[in-house]
Design a protein around this motif. Structure first.
Motif, PDB file in Angstrom:
ATOM      1  N   ILE A  22       8.740  -0.176   5.306  1.00 43.39           N
ATOM      2  CA  ILE A  22      10.022  -0.623   4.762  1.00 43.39           C
ATOM      3  C   ILE A  22      11.002   0.552   4.659  1.00 43.39           C
ATOM      4  O   ILE A  22      12.176   0.426   5.019  1.00 43.39           O
ATOM      5  CB  ILE A  22       9.793  -1.325   3.408  1.00 43.39           C
ATOM      6  CG1 ILE A  22       9.171  -2.704   3.693  1.00 43.39           C
ATOM      7  CG2 ILE A  22      11.089  -1.452   2.604  1.00 43.39           C
ATOM      8  CD1 ILE A  22       8.660  -3.438   2.509  1.00 43.39           C
ATOM      9  N   LEU A  81       0.828  -1.202   0.000  1.00 43.05           N
ATOM     10  CA  LEU A  81       0.000   0.000   0.000  1.00 43.05           C
ATOM     11  C   LEU A  81       0.864   1.255   0.000  1.00 43.05           C
ATOM     12  O   LEU A  81       0.360   2.371  -0.006  1.00 43.05           O
ATOM     13  CB  LEU A  81      -0.994  -0.021   1.174  1.00 43.05           C
ATOM     14  CG  LEU A  81      -0.503  -0.352   2.579  1.00 43.05           C
ATOM     15  CD1 LEU A  81       0.154   0.832   3.206  1.00 43.05           C
ATOM     16  CD2 LEU A  81      -1.668  -0.841   3.419  1.00 43.05           C
ATOM     17  N   THR A  82       2.162   1.066  -0.043  1.00 39.16           N
ATOM     18  CA  THR A  82       3.071   2.202  -0.208  1.00 39.16           C
ATOM     19  C   THR A  82       3.532   2.234  -1.672  1.00 39.16           C
ATOM     20  O   THR A  82       3.816   1.185  -2.251  1.00 39.16           O
ATOM     21  CB  THR A  82       4.309   2.043   0.698  1.00 39.16           C
ATOM     22  OG1 THR A  82       4.757   0.684   0.616  1.00 39.16           O
ATOM     23  CG2 THR A  82       3.985   2.343   2.143  1.00 39.16           C
ATOM     24  N   VAL A 113      15.432 -19.656  15.010  1.00 41.74           N
ATOM     25  CA  VAL A 113      15.979 -19.438  16.343  1.00 41.74           C
ATOM     26  C   VAL A 113      15.002 -20.074  17.324  1.00 41.74           C
ATOM     27  O   VAL A 113      13.827 -19.696  17.369  1.00 41.74           O
ATOM     28  CB  VAL A 113      16.159 -17.935  16.627  1.00 41.74           C
ATOM     29  CG1 VAL A 113      16.544 -17.720  18.084  1.00 41.74           C
ATOM     30  CG2 VAL A 113      17.222 -17.361  15.708  1.00 41.74           C
ATOM     31  N   THR A 160       7.629   1.023  11.180  1.00 45.21           N
ATOM     32  CA  THR A 160       7.220  -0.292  10.653  1.00 45.21           C
ATOM     33  C   THR A 160       6.955  -0.263   9.157  1.00 45.21           C
ATOM     34  O   THR A 160       6.308  -1.158   8.630  1.00 45.21           O
ATOM     35  CB  THR A 160       5.948  -0.869  11.314  1.00 45.21           C
ATOM     36  OG1 THR A 160       5.163   0.200  11.709  1.00 45.21           O
ATOM     37  CG2 THR A 160       6.267  -1.822  12.430  1.00 45.21           C
TER      38      THR A 160
HETATM   39  C1  LIG Z   1      -0.600  -6.820   6.050  1.00 44.01           C
HETATM   40  C2  LIG Z   1       0.634  -5.928   6.035  1.00 44.01           C
HETATM   41  C3  LIG Z   1       0.809  -5.014   5.001  1.00 44.01           C
HETATM   42  C4  LIG Z   1       1.958  -4.210   4.968  1.00 44.01           C
HETATM   43  N1  LIG Z   1       2.097  -3.321   3.929  1.00 44.01           N
HETATM   44  C5  LIG Z   1       3.200  -2.556   3.885  1.00 44.01           C
HETATM   45  C6  LIG Z   1       3.420  -1.658   2.799  1.00 44.01           C
HETATM   46  O1  LIG Z   1       2.612  -1.563   1.877  1.00 44.01           O
HETATM   47  N2  LIG Z   1       4.541  -0.894   2.789  1.00 44.01           N
HETATM   48  C7  LIG Z   1       5.474  -0.958   3.788  1.00 44.01           C
HETATM   49  O2  LIG Z   1       6.474  -0.232   3.729  1.00 44.01           O
HETATM   50  N3  LIG Z   1       5.302  -1.803   4.823  1.00 44.01           N
HETATM   51  C8  LIG Z   1       4.193  -2.593   4.879  1.00 44.01           C
HETATM   52  N4  LIG Z   1       4.025  -3.446   5.923  1.00 44.01           N
HETATM   53  C9  LIG Z   1       5.054  -3.467   6.962  1.00 44.01           C
HETATM   54  C10 LIG Z   1       6.221  -4.313   6.504  1.00 44.01           C
HETATM   55  O3  LIG Z   1       5.760  -5.606   6.242  1.00 44.01           O
HETATM   56  C11 LIG Z   1       7.261  -4.295   7.607  1.00 44.01           C
HETATM   57  O4  LIG Z   1       7.758  -2.993   7.696  1.00 44.01           O
HETATM   58  C12 LIG Z   1       8.426  -5.168   7.314  1.00 44.01           C
HETATM   59  O5  LIG Z   1       8.033  -6.459   6.983  1.00 44.01           O
HETATM   60  C13 LIG Z   1       9.307  -5.211   8.557  1.00 44.01           C
HETATM   61  O6  LIG Z   1      10.423  -6.000   8.269  1.00 44.01           O
HETATM   62  P1  LIG Z   1      11.119  -6.809   9.401  1.00 44.01           P
HETATM   63  O7  LIG Z   1      12.274  -7.472   8.759  1.00 44.01           O
HETATM   64  O8  LIG Z   1      11.345  -5.935  10.580  1.00 44.01           O
HETATM   65  O9  LIG Z   1      10.034  -7.888   9.867  1.00 44.01           O
HETATM   66  P2  LIG Z   1       9.391  -9.069   9.042  1.00 44.01           P
HETATM   67  O10 LIG Z   1       9.243  -8.741   7.616  1.00 44.01           O
HETATM   68  O11 LIG Z   1       8.188  -9.486   9.816  1.00 44.01           O
HETATM   69  O12 LIG Z   1      10.491 -10.198   9.130  1.00 44.01           O
HETATM   70  C14 LIG Z   1      10.784 -10.886  10.318  1.00 44.01           C
HETATM   71  C15 LIG Z   1      11.444 -12.182   9.942  1.00 44.01           C
HETATM   72  O13 LIG Z   1      11.891 -12.837  11.121  1.00 44.01           O
HETATM   73  C16 LIG Z   1      11.589 -14.196  11.005  1.00 44.01           C
HETATM   74  N5  LIG Z   1      11.531 -14.805  12.345  1.00 44.01           N
HETATM   75  C17 LIG Z   1      10.633 -14.585  13.336  1.00 44.01           C
HETATM   76  N6  LIG Z   1      10.909 -15.349  14.409  1.00 44.01           N
HETATM   77  C18 LIG Z   1      12.010 -16.059  14.075  1.00 44.01           C
HETATM   78  C19 LIG Z   1      12.798 -17.041  14.769  1.00 44.01           C
HETATM   79  N7  LIG Z   1      12.494 -17.448  16.019  1.00 44.01           N
HETATM   80  N8  LIG Z   1      13.854 -17.566  14.115  1.00 44.01           N
HETATM   81  C20 LIG Z   1      14.188 -17.173  12.880  1.00 44.01           C
HETATM   82  N9  LIG Z   1      13.487 -16.252  12.182  1.00 44.01           N
HETATM   83  C21 LIG Z   1      12.416 -15.714  12.777  1.00 44.01           C
HETATM   84  C22 LIG Z   1      10.281 -14.234  10.281  1.00 44.01           C
HETATM   85  O14 LIG Z   1      10.077 -15.502   9.689  1.00 44.01           O
HETATM   86  C23 LIG Z   1      10.488 -13.151   9.244  1.00 44.01           C
HETATM   87  O15 LIG Z   1      11.110 -13.631   8.104  1.00 44.01           O
HETATM   88  C24 LIG Z   1       2.899  -4.284   5.981  1.00 44.01           C
HETATM   89  C25 LIG Z   1       2.717  -5.205   7.017  1.00 44.01           C
HETATM   90  C26 LIG Z   1       1.593  -6.015   7.051  1.00 44.01           C
HETATM   91  C27 LIG Z   1       1.421  -6.998   8.181  1.00 44.01           C
END
Ligand SMILES: Cc1cc2nc3c(=O)[nH]c(=O)nc-3n(C[C@H](O)[C@H](O)[C@H](O)COP(=O)(O)OP(=O)(O)OC[C@H]3O[C@@H](n4cnc5c(N)ncnc54)[C@H](O)[C@@H]3O)c2cc1C
Length: 353
Positions: free
Chosen positions: A329, A2-3, A50, A327
């Motif tokens: 990207i 949605l971005t 993990v 939160t």
């Molecule tokens: C429905 C939805 C729509 C979204 N739309 C947008 C958008 O349009 N634009 C935007 O900028 N952002 C959007 N976001 C937010 C975006 O998804 C997040 O900003 C981004 O995914 C955060 O990245 P991250 O790496 O911090 O977390 P995540 O992408 O959640 O990655 C975390 C990773 O850690 C892994 N993990 C968790 N626990 C463990 C463990 N114990 N051992 C090993 N690995 C583990 C998971 O499997 C995952 O791969 C949206 C989020 C949601 C839920």
């Protein structure tokens, strides 16, 4: 997504395709992140779970499905949305009604024939309701507090305004009510090539029936709160305040007048009218693997701007971690720089001891 594409950026890596104003599909997001993984040369271990993190005398012991790792410091970046959040009264929904979360949902054909009750009117709920009603299903949407946004404002994507106005850069220690800001639902937005606005007006036009916030289940009946109009007004008020903050002179007088009969206050879940309930009621992190006492009774990590309540432990990617954009990207870079700067100071101090 949605971005819009132009907003998708990670450190040293940005969208460079032909449609900067478009929105990525799931496949495109995966490809974007995979390209970043290659470009960053980070030593990534994929397919490695993990299973536990324990504190040791000099840091942490991390157990994984691929062996142990000892380290001085850990950055918890396991995401804010690992599990769907379903209210406890879901258990009282009659067994004749199928229950799904967005994790299980793929498309309308997967659901049993009949009406669908979508619970939650934030980004996920409004998109699911639109897809289902377009597929010919009768759809009822249970609406609680929500954030209404137009897709475009004065010819620009509304998220362009969020960025340009500086609103997204507001720091966690400047936000008035941080607890509330961290719990704010996602905005009612969808990314389509037509740049359509997907608010409750649009859903009402498509034929979605709106009911209030689902309060409980009693004797097989879903009981909804009567505050639906208040929810509309609250979202309108917040929208107007936001648009005013973008541009003082451009006041929005577009009040959300949904031309509908008074919302139903209850629905008999045994009548056959509803065959499926979809809980679009948000997501929660999962720290079941974290054996360090840094998680509060509500399941949230205790941290101050990403510095977790345990020496050498950090967090990234949580709502308003350091900024309102934390939160998204494109929000990670600024937060990661702050957190890594603290982390390297910590490691230097530990080494000097
Ligand atoms: C429905 C939805 C729509 C979204 N739309 C947008 C958008 O349009 N634009 C935007 O900028 N952002 C959007 N976001 C937010 C975006 O998804 C997040 O900003 C981004 O995914 C955060 O990245 P991250 O790496 O911090 O977390 P995540 O992408 O959640 O990655 C975390 C990773 O850690 C892994 N993990 C968790 N626990 C463990 C463990 N114990 N051992 C090993 N690995 C583990 C998971 O499997 C995952 O791969 C949206 C989020 C949601 C839920």
């Amino acid at each position: 997504m949605l971005t819009p594409n132009w907003l998708s950026r990670l450190p040293g890596h940005r969208y460079d395709g032909p449609d900067p104003d478009g929105y990525m599909t799931m496949g495109e997001v995966i490809a974007f992140i995979e390209r970043f993984a290659v470009a960053s040369h980070a030593p990534i271990r994929t397919g490695t779970n993990v299973t536990s993190v324990r504190q040791t005398d000099d840091g942490y012991l991390v157990n994984t499905s691929g062996g142990e790792i000892r380290c001085r410091s850990v950055v918890v970046a396991s995401g804010a949305c690992n599990r769907p959040a379903v209210p406890p009264f879901g258990e009282a929904v009659p067994a004749s009604v199928a229950q799904l979360t967005p994790f299980d949902y793929r498309n309308p054909d997967q659901l049993p024939a009949g009406g669908v009750l979508v619970v939650g009117a934030s980004a996920t709920g409004v998109q699911l309701a639109a897809e289902l009603v377009r597929s010919g299903r009768p759809v009822t949407l249970s609406v609680g507090e929500h954030v209404r946004l137009p897709r475009t404002y004065r010819g620009r994507d509304v998220l362009w305004w969020m960025e340009q106005s500086g609103l997204w850069d507001e720091r966690y220690d400047q936000v008035d009510d941080l607890t509330r800001a961290r719990r704010l639902p996602s905005p009612q937005l969808v990314g389509t090539s037509e740049r359509t606005t997907l608010d409750l007006n649009a859903l009402a036009d498509l034929g979605v029936e709106m009911v209030g916030r689902w309060a409980t289940v009693r004797d097989g009946r879903a009981l909804f709160s009567g505050g639906l109009r208040n929810m509309f007004s609250l979202a309108d008020l917040k929208l107007e305040r936001l648009l005013n903050s973008f541009d003082d002179w451009a006041r929005s007088n577009d009040s959300e007048d949904i031309d509908q009969p008074p919302a139903r206050r209850q629905l008999d879940l045994r009548s056959g009218e509803i065959s499926t309930v979809i809980w679009a009621t948000g997501f929660r992190p999962d720290y079941g693997w974290l054996d360090v006492s840094v998680v509060d009774p509500k399941g949230r990590l205790r941290h101050d701007g990403g510095m977790v309540d345990s020496p050498g432990m950090y967090a990234l990617g949580l709502p308003v971690l350091r900024r309102r954009k934390s939160t998204f990207i494109h929000g990670i870079e600024a937060d990661a720089r702050d957190v890594v700067s603290h982390l390297s100071g910590y490691l230097a101090a530990v080494k000097a001891k």
